[in-house]
Write an enzyme that holds these catalytic residues in place. Sequence first.
Site, PDB file in Angstrom:
ATOM      1  N   LYS A  22      -7.752  -1.943   6.370  1.00 14.31           N
ATOM      2  CA  LYS A  22      -6.742  -1.159   7.107  1.00 14.31           C
ATOM      3  C   LYS A  22      -7.410  -0.144   8.030  1.00 14.31           C
ATOM      4  O   LYS A  22      -7.046  -0.016   9.199  1.00 14.31           O
ATOM      5  CB  LYS A  22      -5.836  -0.427   6.105  1.00 14.31           C
ATOM      6  CG  LYS A  22      -4.987   0.661   6.741  1.00 14.31           C
ATOM      7  CD  LYS A  22      -4.263   1.517   5.716  1.00 14.31           C
ATOM      8  CE  LYS A  22      -5.075   2.549   5.004  1.00 14.31           C
ATOM      9  NZ  LYS A  22      -5.118   3.898   5.589  1.00 14.31           N
ATOM     10  N   ASN A  23      -8.407   0.570   7.516  1.00 15.48           N
ATOM     11  CA  ASN A  23      -8.993   1.664   8.302  1.00 15.48           C
ATOM     12  C   ASN A  23      -9.915   1.184   9.418  1.00 15.48           C
ATOM     13  O   ASN A  23     -10.400   1.973  10.218  1.00 15.48           O
ATOM     14  CB  ASN A  23      -9.711   2.659   7.387  1.00 15.48           C
ATOM     15  CG  ASN A  23      -8.710   3.482   6.581  1.00 15.48           C
ATOM     16  OD1 ASN A  23      -7.507   3.441   6.872  1.00 15.48           O
ATOM     17  ND2 ASN A  23      -9.190   4.203   5.590  1.00 15.48           N
ATOM     18  N   CYS A 117      -1.178  16.741   4.765  1.00 18.75           N
ATOM     19  CA  CYS A 117      -0.560  15.665   4.002  1.00 18.75           C
ATOM     20  C   CYS A 117      -0.876  15.874   2.533  1.00 18.75           C
ATOM     21  O   CYS A 117      -1.460  16.887   2.160  1.00 18.75           O
ATOM     22  CB  CYS A 117      -1.003  14.294   4.496  1.00 18.75           C
ATOM     23  SG  CYS A 117      -2.632  13.827   3.967  1.00 18.75           S
ATOM     24  N   ARG A 122      -6.210  18.541   6.572  1.00 18.49           N
ATOM     25  CA  ARG A 122      -6.587  17.505   7.542  1.00 18.49           C
ATOM     26  C   ARG A 122      -6.365  17.897   9.008  1.00 18.49           C
ATOM     27  O   ARG A 122      -5.583  17.258   9.736  1.00 18.49           O
ATOM     28  CB  ARG A 122      -5.871  16.199   7.211  1.00 18.49           C
ATOM     29  CG  ARG A 122      -6.104  15.778   5.770  1.00 18.49           C
ATOM     30  CD  ARG A 122      -5.583  14.424   5.458  1.00 18.49           C
ATOM     31  NE  ARG A 122      -6.373  13.369   6.071  1.00 18.49           N
ATOM     32  CZ  ARG A 122      -6.052  12.078   5.989  1.00 18.49           C
ATOM     33  NH1 ARG A 122      -4.980  11.707   5.363  1.00 18.49           N
ATOM     34  NH2 ARG A 122      -6.825  11.176   6.547  1.00 18.49           N
ATOM     35  N   ASP A 305     -11.804   7.587  -1.071  1.00 21.55           N
ATOM     36  CA  ASP A 305     -10.674   6.661  -1.205  1.00 21.55           C
ATOM     37  C   ASP A 305     -10.730   5.844  -2.494  1.00 21.55           C
ATOM     38  O   ASP A 305      -9.813   5.078  -2.780  1.00 21.55           O
ATOM     39  CB  ASP A 305     -10.602   5.715   0.008  1.00 21.55           C
ATOM     40  CG  ASP A 305     -10.165   6.453   1.268  1.00 21.55           C
ATOM     41  OD1 ASP A 305      -9.679   7.583   1.168  1.00 21.55           O
ATOM     42  OD2 ASP A 305     -10.327   5.877   2.366  1.00 21.55           O
ATOM     43  N   ARG A 397       1.724   1.072   2.521  1.00 12.77           N
ATOM     44  CA  ARG A 397       1.057   1.442   3.773  1.00 12.77           C
ATOM     45  C   ARG A 397      -0.315   0.801   3.863  1.00 12.77           C
ATOM     46  O   ARG A 397      -0.818   0.571   4.965  1.00 12.77           O
ATOM     47  CB  ARG A 397       0.898   2.969   3.863  1.00 12.77           C
ATOM     48  CG  ARG A 397       2.196   3.699   4.115  1.00 12.77           C
ATOM     49  CD  ARG A 397       1.917   5.156   4.341  1.00 12.77           C
ATOM     50  NE  ARG A 397       0.707   5.287   5.154  1.00 12.77           N
ATOM     51  CZ  ARG A 397      -0.133   6.301   5.116  1.00 12.77           C
ATOM     52  NH1 ARG A 397       0.098   7.313   4.330  1.00 12.77           N
ATOM     53  NH2 ARG A 397      -1.193   6.324   5.882  1.00 12.77           N
TER      54      ARG A 397
END
Length: 417
Positions: A22-23, A117, A122, A305, A397
């Site tokens: 995803k990233n 968030c 961030r 992560d 997501r």
Amino acid sequence: MDKLKITGGARLKGQVRISGAKNSALPAMAACLLTADELFLQNLPMVNDIRTTRRLLHELGAEVEFEGSSSARLKAANIGSHEAPYDLVKTMRASVLVLGPLLARTGRARVSLPGGCAIGARPIDLHIKGFEKLGATVITEYGYVEATAKRLKGANIVFEKITVTGTENLMMAAVLAEGQTTLVNAALEPEVTDLAELLNKMGAKIKGAGTSTITIEGVSVLKGASHSIIPDRIETGTFLAAGAMTDSELELTACNPGHLTGIIEKLREAGANIEAGSDTLRVQGGGALRSADVATREYPGFATDMQAQYMALMTQANGISVITENIFENRFMHASELMRMGANIRIDGSRAVVAGKSRLTGAAVIASDLRASASLVLAALVAEGVTTVDRIYHLDRGYERIEEKLRAVGAQIERLK
Ligand code: EPU
């Protein structure tokens, strides 16, 4: 809102195909704004962040057509708008990745400020300072950041702190700048290297990606390209943890073990049996898990992560483990939900102390962010009885069909609509 219902205790066995990262996919999609030609991207994970990015790119005038299960054709022949609106940015912070390409291609970009968030404040101050170094005027008002420039000019940019999307944003801005840009203290993450590879296929002149100094020789125009996204190292690590925790036997295919060195080493230290092939990983349970301390670091260190998933694993290890979170200031929201399932965890600032092995029992829990959701799913796989994980829109997501992948290897998991 969908929920997951998981009945714990099943042993898992079989193959899991790892999806694209995803990233890596998010900046790659944003890169389509740098050229009027077509980008063909393969191995995209079909997760909600990818769909949100498609909406955002549409909003800006680009066409994005998905093809088959994991490819897309993207074309920004003309840029119709310069603005990433609040509605989209609030659901996905990575929307800030359109700033660099829009600014470079059209001289103007306006993006809603993402704000904090669930895992920390961030800020994007380092992105902004970088754009200013490249000659842009940046104004922050009415909740938006607006950058303008006639043509960006190459510069020497030293990041005060390592930032992944900051490095990517500046790299995408610098490829069309006049002259040479050097990014010092750049992020080393494989996703940064993947983006550099794509940009080079488009005609950019980037050297040093994957090291802390990246040099970019600006060009005046970029062309279309075809590129396959690297495998998702965090999804891979999550399934490794699942295999180790549930005393199972899993083979992960289409992954890149080379991107998980820090994670694999740590899981082995904790007692997991992991064998690496060129693009496969086998994890086998068997022995008792042992506690092992970990501290999150930028790549190639242990990924933040993977911290939440590692915490779930440590609840099943014998002994005391200290987990230190160095990247984000508030990334322990999963701990209190794990405790409701029976985990013994104490939080002390940026450290979590986990005492194991705990008997976990099913409970109704709430996911607070993407990786926290994954850690609750892992805990549920070993808990006695039924766990329901609420607010799994976070999970959706970033994990592609996680419940299908887990069910295919024997987990008792279903989605409640
Ligand atoms: N930071 C600043 N100023 C900036 C930018 C960052 O102070 O201008 C700070 C952050 O607050 C944080 C640290 O620097 O303390 C590192 O943040 P970074 O910018 O590297 O994070 P990011 O680029 O916003 C990406 C991933 C995250 C991942 C982090 C760290 C994407 C789209 N997101 O975020 O992924 O946790 O790098 O590796 O690439 C996830 O996938 O669940 C996720 C949160």
